[in-house]
Structure formats: C-alpha cells, structure tokens
Design a protein around this motif. Structure first.
Motif, short mmCIF file in Angstrom:
data_model
loop_
_atom_site.label_atom_id
_atom_site.label_comp_id
_atom_site.label_asym_id
_atom_site.label_seq_id
_atom_site.Cartn_x
_atom_site.Cartn_y
_atom_site.Cartn_z
N VAL A 355 46.41 30.97 30.62
CA VAL A 355 46.01 32.35 30.29
C VAL A 355 46.14 33.25 31.51
O VAL A 355 46.65 34.38 31.42
CB VAL A 355 44.57 32.37 29.73
N SER A 356 45.69 32.77 32.66
CA SER A 356 45.79 33.59 33.88
C SER A 356 47.25 33.85 34.22
O SER A 356 47.62 34.96 34.64
CB SER A 356 45.07 32.93 35.05
N ASP A 357 48.10 32.85 34.03
CA ASP A 357 49.53 33.02 34.32
C ASP A 357 50.19 34.00 33.35
O ASP A 357 51.05 34.79 33.74
CB ASP A 357 50.26 31.67 34.24
N ALA A 358 49.77 33.93 32.09
CA ALA A 358 50.39 34.79 31.07
C ALA A 358 50.18 36.26 31.37
O ALA A 358 51.06 37.09 31.11
CB ALA A 358 49.83 34.45 29.68
N TRP A 359 49.01 36.62 31.90
CA TRP A 359 48.67 38.04 32.09
C TRP A 359 48.39 38.39 33.55
O TRP A 359 47.84 39.45 33.84
CB TRP A 359 47.47 38.41 31.21
N ASN A 360 48.78 37.47 34.46
CA ASN A 360 48.62 37.73 35.89
C ASN A 360 47.18 38.11 36.24
O ASN A 360 46.91 39.12 36.91
CB ASN A 360 49.59 38.84 36.35
N LEU A 361 46.25 37.27 35.79
CA LEU A 361 44.82 37.51 36.01
C LEU A 361 44.27 36.49 37.00
O LEU A 361 44.79 35.37 37.11
CB LEU A 361 44.06 37.41 34.69
N PRO A 362 43.21 36.83 37.73
CA PRO A 362 42.60 35.85 38.64
C PRO A 362 42.15 34.60 37.89
O PRO A 362 41.63 34.69 36.77
CB PRO A 362 41.38 36.61 39.21
N TYR A 363 42.37 33.46 38.52
CA TYR A 363 42.03 32.18 37.90
C TYR A 363 40.84 31.54 38.60
O TYR A 363 40.78 31.51 39.83
CB TYR A 363 43.23 31.24 37.95
#
Length: 370
Positions: A355-363
């Motif tokens: 999910v973080s990779d899909a939307w470039n969000l902090p993991y």
C-alpha cells in the motif's frame, strides 16, 4: 466485544459479512452483535433469522457504526461511510487499498484499524480469505465471458464449446492461481480450447498434470502473450500480487492484434486490473468497448451470486473474526501471524508495504505496533 454488521451499499453488492449461524457463534462467546435491517435480505437471510440467532436489529447504518467496536463487512467502505468510522474502530473487510488512493487516505484520516481480508496470509503463502471469492470469481468469469461473446451482447458471436464440425472458442487465462485454475476448469468443461500462462514453471507443471487434455500451459512473457491474443476469443485476467497493484499484462497496443468482438474479463480489477485499458465497472453497467474489444471489469463479481458467495466467504472469515473479538485486535494479531499480515492501515499509519509503495506513502513496520 460489540460487533456491527452494516448493509452493503456498494453498487449491486448483495452479499452480507455475517450469517445468522455466525451470530450464534459470536453469542456463544459472549459478544454482542448488531445487524442493520435487511443486511442479509439479498443473500437469503431475514431479520427474523438474525434476531432468533441472538442479534439486535438496528434501523440505520449510522447506528451500526456508532455502537460497534468491530465492523465486519464484505466490501471496502465507500465515500458516504467514511465519516461514520471512528478513531481506533476495527474494520474487517476487503479493502484493496492499492487500487484506491482516496480510500487509503480516508482510512488514514479516520485513524481506523483496517484489517484486510485479502492480505491475511498463511505460512504457505496462501490467502485463505481471498480463496473462496477467487473461486467464485474465476468460475463466474467464464459464465460472463460466454454471455458477452454472444453477438447481441457485442461479442464475436462464438459458442465456447463449438458443435460437431465447428471448432470451439479459444480461451486465454492469465495467471495460474485460484482464479486462473477455476476459470480454466470451467472453460475446459464447456469444451473450449484453453491456454493458461503463468510465470512459475512449477505451477505450470502442476496444472499440466491436473487439467484435461483441452488445456495447454505456456510460460508467461510479453512475446507469448502477444502471440496468444491474436487467436483468443475470451481473455481472463487473474494475476495477483498480494496487497499490491496488479501488473498490466495486456497493453493498449495489443488490442489491435485481437479480433473484433474479443471479450476480456479482468478479475484483477480489485487490485487495479491487469489490462492497461481496464477501469472498474458495476453489475449495473458491466461492460465497455475499446478498439472493438469488449471489457468486463466488475469489481465485485461474486456479489451477483450472493447466496453462494456469502456462505463461501463467511465459512472462511468467521474463525478469524472470532479470534479478533475474543482477544482484541492487538493480542489476536500479536499471537496470530496470519491475522497480523492482514493489517494495512492502523491509527493513521500505513503498515503494509504494498500500500505504501502504491501511493508513495510513509511505511511503518507492523512489528512496531506490538
């Protein structure tokens, strides 16, 4: 724990997340269950059956969200539900975050605990809560594909199994997982010539052993797919990367290689689709055409057969839901790695890498929660 079962409000979603039998099991463990009125009607379960099983019926979706500590659903919350979700409320449902950035941000903002059916994973890497719906969708893909191959529906006008003296249709199945296997079995059973492609040679060997003689296996790569689409009448997309966006195996330019009236069924649409030209459709308006190719991209295919789908789904989800209710989500996920892998968004943090990779969000590593 207080359990809430709202009525599904996504377009033509007829399933329900809990049956009266499931209510009985929750009650045996001392939990309280609230069910929105007519939540089970389309699946064949009446309010009276839920009441007899020990549930309390509530009139509105607002009441269900307002009182429940854990919400059990089938499909992801839609926009009208976002504001109903409370801080730290546990939502146990299909989310498919990698296909919807607005949903992802909404759940982050609501600071909910989002445990996704589709990423609960066993040690053998199987996905126990995705399997039953993948089985249904894989079988349905052939039914729907056969229907839309009919000329009045926009298709080429070919019968999957052919007749004496007339060759059967060619069916191309992308992916040899649960969806692909079920699709191939159904298409082969109807008499079509079927080809399954997959990137795993071991999986292809297994399929070669178990499938009937009218099913061929081919290694999945761009060259082979380009060649196979030229003769395919029905293409079924069933590729999956758990929790992440599906790869586009059929590109826009490949459509020009296909016969007019070819039908493509994208079962991977929940995860963004595996055809470049895919966009989610509904049971109300299931198809559209691009370059003469019919696209069927309904995001909740099993919702069309809710009785079968609801029973298949709840058979799989109930044991996990009981663990969550009995122990609370933190203890349950701490003790059960399968459940822990289902956590996607928790109290404003993205804890699933896909999910973080899909939307470039902090993991945030899920282990930091315990």
């Amino acid at each position: 724990m207080i359990i809430g079962v709202p009525k599904e409000i996504k377009n033509n979603e007829n399933r329900v997340a809990l049956t009266p039998a499931g209510v009985t099991e929750f009650r045996k463990h001392g939990h309280i269950v609230y069910v929105q009125t007519e939540a089970g009607k389309s699946s064949g379960f009446s309010d009276e059956q839920y009441t007899q099983a020990g549930a309390t019926i509530l009139s509105t979706i607002e009441e269900v969200y307002g009182i429940a500590e854990m919400i059990i659903k089938v499909k992801e919350p839609i926009e009208s539900e976002y504001a109903l979700i409370k801080d730290d409320q546990l939502l146990f449902t299909y989310f498919h975050f990698a296909s919807s950035e607005p949903l992802t941000h909404a759940m982050i903002d609501r600071r909910a605990v989002c445990l996704a059916y589709e990423t609960v994973e066993k040690t053998d890497r199987s996905l126990p809560l995705l399997v039953p719906m993948s089985e249904v969708a894989g079988r349905m893909a052939v039914q729907e594909g056969a229907k839309y191959l009919e000329k009045p529906m926009g298709g080429f006008g070919i019968l999957l199994g052919g007749v004496a003296g007339v060759k059967p249709a060619n069916v191309l199945v992308l992916g040899g997982g649960i969806v692909g296997t079920q699709s191939a079995k159904m298409a082969a059973g109807l008499g079509a010539n079927v080809t399954i492609v997959d990137i795993s040679l071991a999986r292809l060997r297994y399929l070669e052993d178990i499938m009937p003689a009218n099913v061929d296996t081919v290694m999945s790569n761009e060259y082979n797919i380009r060649e196979l689409v030229k003769s395919a009448n029905l293409i079924i997309g069933g590729v999956l990367i758990p929790g992440a966006k599906a790869p586009s195996l059929i590109t826009r330019d490949m459509l020009k290689l296909m016969k007019p009236g070819t039908v493509m069924v994208d079962v991977a649409i929940d995860q963004g689709g595996c055809f470049e030209t895919s966009k989610a459709t509904t049971h109300e308006n299931p198809i559209y055409e691009v370059d003469g190719v019919v696209h069927y991209c309904v995001a909740n295919m099993p919702g069309a057969v809710p009785y079968t789908s609801t029973l298949a789904l709840t058979n799989a989800t109930l044991p996990y839901a009981l663990q969550l209710a009995n122990l609370g989500w933190k203890d349950a996920c701490s003790k059960n790695e399968e459940l822990r892998k289902g956590l996607n968004v928790v109290n404003g943090k993205v804890v699933f890498k896909g999910v973080s990779d899909a939307w470039n969000l902090p993991y945030t590593d899920v282990k930091e929660l315990f």
